[in-house]
Design an enzyme around this catalytic site. Structure first.
Site, mmCIF file in Angstrom:
data_model
loop_
_atom_site.group_PDB
_atom_site.id
_atom_site.type_symbol
_atom_site.label_atom_id
_atom_site.label_comp_id
_atom_site.label_asym_id
_atom_site.label_seq_id
_atom_site.Cartn_x
_atom_site.Cartn_y
_atom_site.Cartn_z
ATOM 1 N N LYS A 71 0.835 -1.216 0.000
ATOM 2 C CA LYS A 71 0.000 0.000 0.000
ATOM 3 C C LYS A 71 0.868 1.265 0.000
ATOM 4 O O LYS A 71 0.652 2.169 -0.797
ATOM 5 C CB LYS A 71 -0.912 0.035 1.250
ATOM 6 C CG LYS A 71 -1.740 -1.195 1.469
ATOM 7 C CD LYS A 71 -2.569 -1.093 2.741
ATOM 8 C CE LYS A 71 -1.770 -1.049 4.019
ATOM 9 N NZ LYS A 71 -1.061 -2.299 4.369
ATOM 10 N N ARG A 119 11.782 -1.605 11.145
ATOM 11 C CA ARG A 119 10.667 -1.225 12.017
ATOM 12 C C ARG A 119 10.504 -2.275 13.106
ATOM 13 O O ARG A 119 10.567 -3.467 12.805
ATOM 14 C CB ARG A 119 9.371 -1.150 11.194
ATOM 15 C CG ARG A 119 9.041 0.236 10.702
ATOM 16 C CD ARG A 119 7.901 0.293 9.734
ATOM 17 N NE ARG A 119 6.662 -0.360 10.111
ATOM 18 C CZ ARG A 119 5.530 -0.309 9.408
ATOM 19 N NH1 ARG A 119 5.505 0.386 8.279
ATOM 20 N NH2 ARG A 119 4.440 -0.933 9.801
ATOM 21 N N ARG A 166 12.068 -5.495 4.952
ATOM 22 C CA ARG A 166 11.904 -4.045 4.760
ATOM 23 C C ARG A 166 12.909 -3.273 5.620
ATOM 24 O O ARG A 166 13.146 -3.611 6.763
ATOM 25 C CB ARG A 166 10.486 -3.625 5.149
ATOM 26 C CG ARG A 166 10.315 -2.107 5.138
ATOM 27 C CD ARG A 166 8.910 -1.649 5.210
ATOM 28 N NE ARG A 166 8.127 -2.266 6.246
ATOM 29 C CZ ARG A 166 6.798 -2.160 6.328
ATOM 30 N NH1 ARG A 166 6.141 -1.473 5.426
ATOM 31 N NH2 ARG A 166 6.145 -2.740 7.291
ATOM 32 N N ARG A 206 0.349 -9.324 13.362
ATOM 33 C CA ARG A 206 -0.295 -8.279 12.537
ATOM 34 C C ARG A 206 -1.140 -8.904 11.436
ATOM 35 O O ARG A 206 -2.206 -8.379 11.091
ATOM 36 C CB ARG A 206 0.773 -7.366 11.918
ATOM 37 C CG ARG A 206 1.360 -6.389 12.927
ATOM 38 C CD ARG A 206 2.665 -5.807 12.431
ATOM 39 N NE ARG A 206 2.525 -4.954 11.272
ATOM 40 C CZ ARG A 206 3.517 -4.701 10.422
ATOM 41 N NH1 ARG A 206 4.703 -5.247 10.574
ATOM 42 N NH2 ARG A 206 3.314 -3.893 9.405
ATOM 43 N N ARG A 222 -9.409 0.327 9.269
ATOM 44 C CA ARG A 222 -8.841 -0.982 9.588
ATOM 45 C C ARG A 222 -9.852 -1.907 10.245
ATOM 46 O O ARG A 222 -9.562 -3.053 10.504
ATOM 47 C CB ARG A 222 -7.702 -0.829 10.592
ATOM 48 C CG ARG A 222 -6.539 -0.068 10.069
ATOM 49 C CD ARG A 222 -5.678 -0.954 9.229
ATOM 50 N NE ARG A 222 -4.475 -1.367 9.846
ATOM 51 C CZ ARG A 222 -3.272 -0.866 9.563
ATOM 52 N NH1 ARG A 222 -3.153 0.131 8.712
ATOM 53 N NH2 ARG A 222 -2.210 -1.360 10.104
HETATM 54 P P1 AP5 Z 1 4.955 -1.535 1.850
HETATM 55 O O1 AP5 Z 1 4.565 -0.753 0.640
HETATM 56 O O2 AP5 Z 1 5.703 -0.795 2.911
HETATM 57 O O3 AP5 Z 1 3.693 -2.285 2.426
HETATM 58 P P2 AP5 Z 1 2.451 -1.731 3.242
HETATM 59 O O4 AP5 Z 1 1.245 -2.437 2.714
HETATM 60 O O5 AP5 Z 1 2.427 -0.238 3.234
HETATM 61 O O6 AP5 Z 1 2.830 -2.329 4.663
HETATM 62 P P3 AP5 Z 1 2.836 -1.709 6.116
HETATM 63 O O7 AP5 Z 1 3.591 -2.701 6.970
HETATM 64 O O8 AP5 Z 1 3.371 -0.305 6.144
HETATM 65 O O9 AP5 Z 1 1.342 -1.766 6.445
HETATM 66 P P4 AP5 Z 1 0.680 -1.863 7.799
HETATM 67 O O10 AP5 Z 1 -0.710 -1.729 7.367
HETATM 68 O O11 AP5 Z 1 0.970 -3.001 8.676
HETATM 69 O O12 AP5 Z 1 1.400 -0.714 8.615
HETATM 70 P P5 AP5 Z 1 0.952 0.757 8.977
HETATM 71 O O13 AP5 Z 1 2.156 1.592 8.916
HETATM 72 O O14 AP5 Z 1 -0.264 1.169 8.240
HETATM 73 O O15 AP5 Z 1 5.825 -2.803 1.369
HETATM 74 C C1 AP5 Z 1 6.417 -3.680 2.297
HETATM 75 C C2 AP5 Z 1 7.820 -4.110 1.782
HETATM 76 O O16 AP5 Z 1 7.671 -4.837 0.559
HETATM 77 C C3 AP5 Z 1 8.742 -2.927 1.461
HETATM 78 O O17 AP5 Z 1 10.058 -3.262 1.832
HETATM 79 C C4 AP5 Z 1 8.617 -2.750 -0.066
HETATM 80 O O18 AP5 Z 1 9.818 -2.238 -0.636
HETATM 81 C C5 AP5 Z 1 8.344 -4.185 -0.532
HETATM 82 N N1 AP5 Z 1 7.424 -4.218 -1.672
HETATM 83 C C6 AP5 Z 1 6.333 -3.444 -1.909
HETATM 84 N N2 AP5 Z 1 5.727 -3.803 -3.054
HETATM 85 C C7 AP5 Z 1 6.434 -4.859 -3.552
HETATM 86 C C8 AP5 Z 1 6.304 -5.688 -4.717
HETATM 87 N N3 AP5 Z 1 5.312 -5.501 -5.601
HETATM 88 N N4 AP5 Z 1 7.223 -6.669 -4.889
HETATM 89 C C9 AP5 Z 1 8.226 -6.866 -4.005
HETATM 90 N N5 AP5 Z 1 8.418 -6.112 -2.899
HETATM 91 C C10 AP5 Z 1 7.526 -5.119 -2.667
HETATM 92 O O19 AP5 Z 1 0.485 0.548 10.506
HETATM 93 C C11 AP5 Z 1 1.422 0.263 11.533
HETATM 94 C C12 AP5 Z 1 0.698 0.198 12.867
HETATM 95 O O20 AP5 Z 1 0.062 1.468 13.148
HETATM 96 C C13 AP5 Z 1 -0.454 -0.830 12.964
HETATM 97 O O21 AP5 Z 1 -0.002 -2.126 13.281
HETATM 98 C C14 AP5 Z 1 -1.305 -0.205 14.087
HETATM 99 O O22 AP5 Z 1 -0.729 -0.444 15.352
HETATM 100 C C15 AP5 Z 1 -1.191 1.297 13.782
HETATM 101 N N6 AP5 Z 1 -2.276 1.770 12.901
HETATM 102 C C16 AP5 Z 1 -2.136 2.291 11.653
HETATM 103 N N7 AP5 Z 1 -3.323 2.617 11.133
HETATM 104 C C17 AP5 Z 1 -4.250 2.314 12.076
HETATM 105 C C18 AP5 Z 1 -5.672 2.401 12.123
HETATM 106 N N8 AP5 Z 1 -6.388 2.874 11.083
HETATM 107 N N9 AP5 Z 1 -6.291 1.971 13.246
HETATM 108 C C19 AP5 Z 1 -5.605 1.492 14.301
HETATM 109 N N10 AP5 Z 1 -4.262 1.374 14.308
HETATM 110 C C20 AP5 Z 1 -3.577 1.778 13.203
#
Ligand code: AP5
Length: 214
Positions: free
Chosen positions: A13, A160, A127, A171, A88
């Protein structure tokens, strides 16, 4: 254009939102980035979020909903947004729907990043993030030019805390239980475009361009 990006942790994402933002010229709102900044700056929001994020749990709705409501009132979102990592759970989805209606905004598309869960572990544990710019890399799929340092300023790359293998597993369970119902919610509204995100970054981007008719 008003677009939601929904998918499991590591489904891509954030990577795609950063590319799409340049094309659409709209703001990218990542609730994860927003919370990580608050944690790093030790703000009251960060203090409320720290323990939940470290464990890989969702931050309480009572905390995150208020943050998003405040952000969306801002006029820089008048032209659109890419909302990454929100909603979420069903409660967040319903409050977002009500808020958008109140603001007179309509969602154009919900991009659902579909990917087999076993692939995600490698993506997340590999990552790396720049400690200064926040730019993201992957040790195998998107490595920096020089091992362990950011291309932009040479700052060290870090992992991270929630990308450790035990946190990743938890997660993914949270995603299945809490977020999959959100996809169903938007499917019923006819807004979901399924993006097969096990493909390469450019291939995933191509599907998104097609889904958004760009
Ligand atoms: P990346 O693009 O970083 O993936 P992502 O889907 O953004 O993953 P996140 O881990 O950031 O999502 P998340 O939803 O767990 O975390 P968030 O920060 O929102 O890609 C991942 C890796 O793969 C990278 O190294 C990239 O280079 C590689 N990659 C990407 N595309 C690729 C491809 N096509 N092929 C190969 N490699 C690829 O949330 C973190 C925490 O915040 C949560 O756990 C929670 O505690 C809190 N939080 C956030 N939002 C909320 C909410 N709405 N409500 C409650 N808590 C929340």
């Amino acid at each position: 254009m008003y677009v939601l990006l929904i998918g499991a942790p590591g489904s891509g994402k954030g990577t795609q939102a950063k590319l799409l933002k340049e094309i659409l010229k709209v703001e990218h709102i990542s609730t994860g980035d927003l919370l990580r900044r608050a944690v790093a700056e030790k703000t009251p929001l960060g203090e409320k979020a720290t323990a939940y994020m470290a464990k890989g749990e969702l931050v309480l709705d009572s905390v995150i909903i208020g943050v998003l409501e405040e952000a969306l009132q801002h006029e820089r979102y008048a032209k659109g947004f890419l909302l990454d990592g929100y909603p979420r759970n069903l409660n967040q989805a319903k409050t977002l729907d009500a808020l958008l209606e109140k603001l007179g905004l309509t969602l154009d598309k919900v991009l659902y990043f579909n990917i087999p869960l076993p692939l995600l572990e490698e993506r997340l544990t590999g990552r790396r993030v720049s400690s200064t710019t926040g730019k993201e890399y992957h040790v195998k799929f998107h490595p920096p030019k020089l091992d362990g340092v950011c291309d932009l300023d040479g700052a060290p790359l870090i992992q991270r805390p929630d990308d450790q293998p035990d946190k990743v597993k938890f997660r993914l369970e949270v995603f299945q239980k809490e977020t999959v119902p959100v996809v169903e919610h938007y499917k019923k509204k006819g807004l979901v475009a399924v993006i097969e995100s096990a493909k390469t970054i450019p291939e995933v981007q191509g599907q998104i361009m097609q889904a958004l008719q760009l």
